[in-house]
Write a protein that holds these residues in place. Structure first.
Motif, PDB file in Angstrom:
ATOM      1  N   TRP A  98      51.176 -48.463  -9.916  1.00 47.08           N
ATOM      2  CA  TRP A  98      52.456 -48.395 -10.623  1.00 47.08           C
ATOM      3  C   TRP A  98      52.257 -48.784 -12.090  1.00 47.08           C
ATOM      4  O   TRP A  98      52.758 -48.106 -13.001  1.00 47.08           O
ATOM      5  N   GLY A  99      51.526 -49.877 -12.320  1.00 48.68           N
ATOM      6  CA  GLY A  99      51.283 -50.336 -13.684  1.00 48.68           C
ATOM      7  C   GLY A  99      50.508 -49.320 -14.509  1.00 48.68           C
ATOM      8  O   GLY A  99      50.776 -49.148 -15.699  1.00 48.68           O
ATOM      9  N   MET A 100      49.560 -48.633 -13.891  1.00 48.25           N
ATOM     10  CA  MET A 100      48.794 -47.622 -14.621  1.00 48.25           C
ATOM     11  C   MET A 100      49.695 -46.477 -15.086  1.00 48.25           C
ATOM     12  O   MET A 100      49.574 -46.002 -16.218  1.00 48.25           O
ATOM     13  N   GLY A 101      50.595 -46.052 -14.218  1.00 46.64           N
ATOM     14  CA  GLY A 101      51.540 -45.012 -14.623  1.00 46.64           C
ATOM     15  C   GLY A 101      52.463 -45.488 -15.729  1.00 46.64           C
ATOM     16  O   GLY A 101      52.743 -44.758 -16.691  1.00 46.64           O
ATOM     17  N   VAL A 130      59.428 -45.701 -17.326  1.00 45.93           N
ATOM     18  CA  VAL A 130      59.007 -45.200 -18.637  1.00 45.93           C
ATOM     19  C   VAL A 130      60.163 -44.499 -19.341  1.00 45.93           C
ATOM     20  O   VAL A 130      60.397 -44.697 -20.538  1.00 45.93           O
ATOM     21  N   LEU A 131      60.912 -43.700 -18.615  1.00 46.14           N
ATOM     22  CA  LEU A 131      62.023 -42.944 -19.206  1.00 46.14           C
ATOM     23  C   LEU A 131      63.157 -43.844 -19.689  1.00 46.14           C
ATOM     24  O   LEU A 131      63.976 -43.433 -20.520  1.00 46.14           O
ATOM     25  N   LEU A 142      54.933 -43.518  -8.065  1.00 49.26           N
ATOM     26  CA  LEU A 142      54.812 -42.831  -9.352  1.00 49.26           C
ATOM     27  C   LEU A 142      56.183 -42.428  -9.896  1.00 49.26           C
ATOM     28  O   LEU A 142      56.402 -42.455 -11.117  1.00 49.26           O
ATOM     29  N   LEU A 143      57.117 -42.069  -9.016  1.00 44.86           N
ATOM     30  CA  LEU A 143      58.479 -41.792  -9.466  1.00 44.86           C
ATOM     31  C   LEU A 143      59.124 -43.047 -10.038  1.00 44.86           C
ATOM     32  O   LEU A 143      59.840 -42.999 -11.043  1.00 44.86           O
ATOM     33  N   ALA A 170      65.053 -48.495 -11.322  1.00 43.22           N
ATOM     34  CA  ALA A 170      63.739 -47.850 -11.328  1.00 43.22           C
ATOM     35  C   ALA A 170      62.709 -48.570 -10.470  1.00 43.22           C
ATOM     36  O   ALA A 170      61.771 -47.950  -9.965  1.00 43.22           O
ATOM     37  N   LEU A 171      62.871 -49.873 -10.284  1.00 43.17           N
ATOM     38  CA  LEU A 171      61.885 -50.639  -9.522  1.00 43.17           C
ATOM     39  C   LEU A 171      62.122 -50.567  -8.014  1.00 43.17           C
ATOM     40  O   LEU A 171      61.261 -50.994  -7.234  1.00 43.17           O
TER      41      LEU A 171
END
Length: 559
Positions: free
Chosen positions: A60-63, A22-23, A15-16, A37-38
């Motif tokens: 991960w994709g849902m977040g 996203v950020l 989730l991080l 990030a990945l």
């Protein structure tokens, strides 16, 4: 208990990773995060079986999807049920990416699997960008770098796919190095990493570094003014008409007063062309002769061509109009009335669920309370407008997110792409800035200026190298939900790039490579390799593997 804690730690890292990605997108724009990030995601799933890799990557994709598309809840009649289905639908491709990676890791070893991640990721982005009515080339990793022209110049050859590939390659190299350090026991002095494994890690890292150096080679900005170029002064009108007023007959006169006043103000700077946004007029100019004449007289008064958006109906309407097919159109008005036929482009790529209902009669959309949107008809072919020798193509609203739309217009001779849009639907969210990021790539991919004229912003001019040449903003720097005029000069140079000629060759190549890797992996017998090892790593004849029950890994012991 330890298993629960380990699972919780893994989910937290995933989730991080999703949040960091996203950020890195607009409107947060922490673009540097995209280059690492990945890494937590890759480190977590590298030890998982394929089924668990699918589940974790889907989470991960849902977040990621819920974070990037948070603004879509502003759309009329869009419910939380629809949002949940959207998140699930667009998260599943990431699950298949996790599945492919874990299978590759099981059969080849970690480093070859990490080296395949850029191919897998580009393939996932390309396939979800070309999935019938679900096609959505939005929030590609490349889009995080739109504010860094020096980084994205390779898009003129590979499209956005090449930038995504490089971002993934750097993430994979960092993950390989960190996994090598963790596996070597340098932080707990437990064991040594295999020399061949570290060689593979260094090789992958070297490739990533070399790719970064190559990336910067074409980063110099080519000067304007080459042979065949022509300077054109353009004015953009950002009227900032509230969405709730646009289609209200009580506000029709005041809306035209706003556009008339702004257009006359723009005319003082003697532009060659004045651009109004999508569905600017309160009624269709094809159905209201008085309205059409009013726009004609404005063009004659200012001495400028006027490009405007006009439609018979607003989006997201659920009413049926029998025998009538609406169009979302762009019209070019000649200030001297010399053009024998009104130049008109009808939007070809309609918005699913906003301008039409896909697979109506096949999918029972009413079961999930989707409004029965109908009545819009798609245009038949792209059009290159000719405004007194200034040839340009127009995309309407979300058409500009599809690379092939701009590429086809450039192929037909357009020297510039004008995107007219109305993003008032989405309020003060990240949506206008995400649209802007994608428009930057249309400019670089085709080496043309891209002009964005939006009802509520962001209205701007982007040069062929992806630099935002001018942006409409008020004195405080606010660029959305403000009213104003932006005037500037662009050089309409002959468009020429490898991408405009070859299209998505890089993405197709990545899909073919991914397919080969998956098929090749399926043909191998499942083997387990130490983290950090690659498939060619084999123990010498005097060594046999045995399972270390304490760690659950393979350790190698000499006789």
């Amino acid at each position: 208990m330890m298993g629960i804690l380990r699972c919780a730690k893994d989910m937290l890292l995933v989730l991080l990773s999703s949040a960091a990605t996203v950020l890195s997108f607009p409107d947060h724009d922490w673009s540097l995060l995209a280059w690492g990030a990945l890494v937590p995601l890759l480190l977590v799933i590298r030890r998982k079986p394929p089924g668990m890799g699918f589940v974790i990557a889907t989470v991960w994709g849902m977040g990621f999807i819920s974070g990037v598309f948070h603004w879509i809840t502003h759309v009329p009649a869009y419910s939380w049920l629809h949002h949940a289905l959207l998140i699930l639908c667009f998260s599943l491709p990431f699950g298949f990416l996790g599945l492919a990676f874990t299978i590759a890791n099981r059969n080849w070893g970690m480093v070859p699997a990490l080296a395949s991640v850029p191919f897998f990721w580009v393939s996932v982005e390309y396939l979800r960008s070309n999935l019938s009515f679900l096609s959505l080339p939005w929030a590609l990793l490349a889009h995080t770098q739109y504010r860094h022209p020096a980084v994205i110049q390779w898009a003129s050859m590979t499209g956005a796919w090449g930038i995504t590939f490089l971002i993934c390659l750097v993430n994979a190299a960092v993950a390989a190095v960190l996994a090598g350090i963790l596996n070597s026991g340098l932080w707990r002095h437990s064991r040594e990493i295999d020399g061949g494994s570290m060689r593979s890690v260094f090789q992958l890292t070297g490739v990533a570094v070399l790719a970064m150096l190559l990336l910067l080679l074409p980063a110099h900005m080519e000067p304007s003014g080459i042979e065949g170029s022509r300077n054109i002064k353009v004015s953009l009108i950002q009227a900032n008409i509230p969405q709730e007023s646009k289609w209200d007959p009580a506000h029709a006169a005041s809306i035209m007063e706003v556009y008339s006043e702004l257009t006359r103000s723009a005319g003082l700077e003697k532009p060659h062309i004045i651009v109004w946004p999508e569905t600017a007029t309160p009624r269709s100019v094809t159905q209201d002769p008085d309205l059409f004449r009013q726009v004609q007289y404005l063009a004659k008064e200012t001495g400028a061509w006027i490009l405007l958006g006009s439609s018979q109906e607003q989006k997201f309407q659920g009413r049926e109009v029998k025998g009538l097919h609406h169009t979302n159109s762009a019209f070019l008005i000649d200030p001297e009335f010399k053009t024998p036929h009104l130049q008109r482009y009808d939007k070809m790529r309609l918005l699913p669920f906003g301008e039409y209902l896909p697979l109506k009669g096949i999918i029972p959309w009413a079961w999930i309370h989707v409004p029965d949107v109908q009545g819009y008809a798609p245009g038949r072919e792209p059009l290159v407008f000719d405004a007194g020798g200034f040839r340009f193509g127009t995309t309407i609203c979300w058409e500009n997110i599809f690379p092939e739309m701009a590429r086809h217009l450039v192929g037909k001779g357009a020297r510039c792409i004008v995107n007219i849009t109305n993003e008032a639907w989405f309020g003060e969210t990240a949506a206008p800035y995400q649209f802007l990021a994608m428009s930057v790539f249309r400019a670089v991919e085709n080496r043309v200026h891209v002009i964005r004229c939006a009802n509520t912003g962001v209205s701007c001019i982007i040069d062929p190298e992806g630099r935002i040449q001018r942006r409409l903003a008020d004195a405080s720097g606010r660029d959305v939900f403000v009213r104003g005029v932006l005037t500037d000069v662009i050089a309409t140079e002959p468009a020429e790039s490898l991408y405009s000629r070859m299209g998505d060759w890089f993405a197709v190549m990545s899909v073919l490579v991914s397919a080969y890797l998956i098929l090749f992996s399926a043909g191998r017998k499942g083997k387990s390799f130490p983290d950090g090892a690659s498939a060619p790593f084999e123990p010498p004849s005097n060594v046999h593997p045995s399972c270390n029950s304490a760690s659950g890994r393979h350790a190698f012991h000499a006789h």
